[in-house]
Design an enzyme around this catalytic site. Structure first.
Site, PDB file in Angstrom:
ATOM      1  CD  GLU A   1      39.157  43.867  34.174  1.00  0.00           C
ATOM      2  OE1 GLU A   1      39.876  43.812  35.180  1.00  0.00           O
ATOM      3  OE2 GLU A   1      38.432  42.916  33.802  1.00  0.00           O
TER       4      GLU A   1
ATOM      5  CB  CYS B   1      36.691  41.994  36.300  1.00  0.00           C
ATOM      6  SG  CYS B   1      36.875  40.423  35.398  1.00  0.00           S
TER       7      CYS B   1
ATOM      8  CE  LYS C   1      39.641  42.733  39.031  1.00  0.00           C
ATOM      9  NZ  LYS C   1      40.230  42.107  37.813  1.00  0.00           N
TER      10      LYS C   1
END
Length: 373
Positions: free
Chosen positions: A70, A243, A202
């Site tokens: 990331e 994440c 995301k």
């Protein structure tokens, strides 16, 4: 009550696994040395991937799957995203298929129980309906060239994947939508020909406050994505998230129902949340869905960098691979390094045969999240 009216003795079926029969060679690049110099970051990533692939010892002519972490082309922090964001020039809309109108999807177990189709046919039909609902990037070879893209990072990754003949999951980088001005934390995937096949924005933004330990609010600068991402390439079908998305089980559950044999998470947990949750969440996602979980983290900065004037983000590290049983089979520590592993379709099929939870879900009691509307 006729035979056809009787309630089935089971309420779910395992849906087809879309993964190549050959073992998949995997390389995770836990990059360090990320600085405020973007060109230096790009050069370092390029050199590290080249070196890792050259030393990997691929199995025959297999295409290798390589994963970056990331936010590797810029420092990670809300005050950096706007400065380092790149315009993708509408590629998101070109890569993504339109979402279908939500409508009821027949439960394969009930269809098979009625005798309309056999179990394999019913399961295949349900998965096809799910693919139409959720969409799968790269399906049927769908891809987009980025040769004329405004994004120097996307162009670099495209060139690299073509040069090395790899499927490259390009971690994530800050993206700016020029039409709206919104910023996203976006992951990309390139096939072995250098074409873009998937993008994931995301979905869950990292907003937490642990007094005295960690406060972070991505939503100050970033906008959340709008869909779960699954992509298909020459190696099979994979889920893709970033994440904090790892904390939300629905992403992996939907991906598994769509046929993904693994979930890939570029992620930068920190030294507060990492020891508490990083491995735990991965093992849970793997065991619940009987798929591989693959995570790729940036390396941890030095304590001097963390405490220095630039206040480097205290990344946890520990990129790892968890098998479909929920066992950690490979892991790095916090330092910059490369991890080589293999993913095997046989391992996924084995656990699903021995522990057949996909046939034992009680969709008569609780909803199938992939089919709910």
């Amino acid at each position: 009550m006729t035979t056809s009216d009787k309630a089935p003795v089971f309420h779910s079926l395992g849906l087809p696994l879309q993964l190549t029969k050959r073992p998949i060679d995997l390389t995770l690049i836990q990059l360090g040395q990320t600085s405020t110099d973007k060109q230096s970051n790009l050069d370092h990533a390029r050199q590290t991937v080249r070196r890792a692939v050259s030393k990997s010892g691929s199995s025959g002519s297999n295409t290798r799957l390589v994963v970056l972490p990331e936010c590797w082309n810029s420092p990670y922090g809300v005050h950096f995203f706007d400065t380092y964001a790149e315009d993708f020039g509408g590629l998101y809309e070109r890569v993504k298929s339109p979402l279908a109108e939500r409508k009821p999807i027949a439960n394969a177990a009930h269809v098979a129980a009625k005798g309309d189709l056999d179990e394999v046919q019913a399961a295949t039909a349900q998965q096809e309906a799910l693919v139409e609902r959720w969409t799968v990037d790269g399906l049927n070879g769908r891809s987009v060239s980025v040769g004329e893209s405004k994004s120097e990072t996307l162009r670099m990754m495209s060139d690299l994947s073509k040069e090395l003949g790899i499927v490259l999951v390009g971690g994530s980088i800050p993206e700016r939508d020029a039409k709206t001005g919104k910023l996203y934390n976006t992951a990309s995937v390139f096939n072995e020909h250098g074409d873009l096949i998937s993008l994931h924005r995301k979905l869950h933004l990292f907003d937490i406050d642990i007094p005295g330990k960690m406060t972070f609010q991505e939503s100050k600068t970033l906008t959340a994505g709008d869909r779960i991402t699954v992509f298909e390439c020459s190696l099979g079908r994979f889920g893709l998230a970033i994440c904090y998305d790892l904390r939300f089980p629905e992403c992996a559950t939907v991906a598994a129902r769509l046929g993904a044999g693994a979930m890939i998470y570029p992620g930068a947990f920190n030294t507060t949340t990492g020891p508490r949750s990083w491995e735990l969440l991965q093992r849970g996602r793997a065991a619940d869905n009987q798929i591989y979980i693959v995570t790729c983290s940036p390396a941890r900065p030095t304590q001097e960098q963390i405490e220095g004037p630039d206040k480097a983000y205290p990344t946890y590290g520990f990129s790892m691979v968890v098998d479909p049983w929920g066992k950690v089979i490979h892991s790095l520590d916090e330092k910059e390094n490369v991890l080589h592993a293999q993913l095997a379709r046989d391992d996924v099929e084995e656990v699903r045969k021995f522990v057949p939870t996909s046939r034992q879900r009680r969709f008569d009691v609780y909803p199938d999240v992939s089919s709910a509307y």
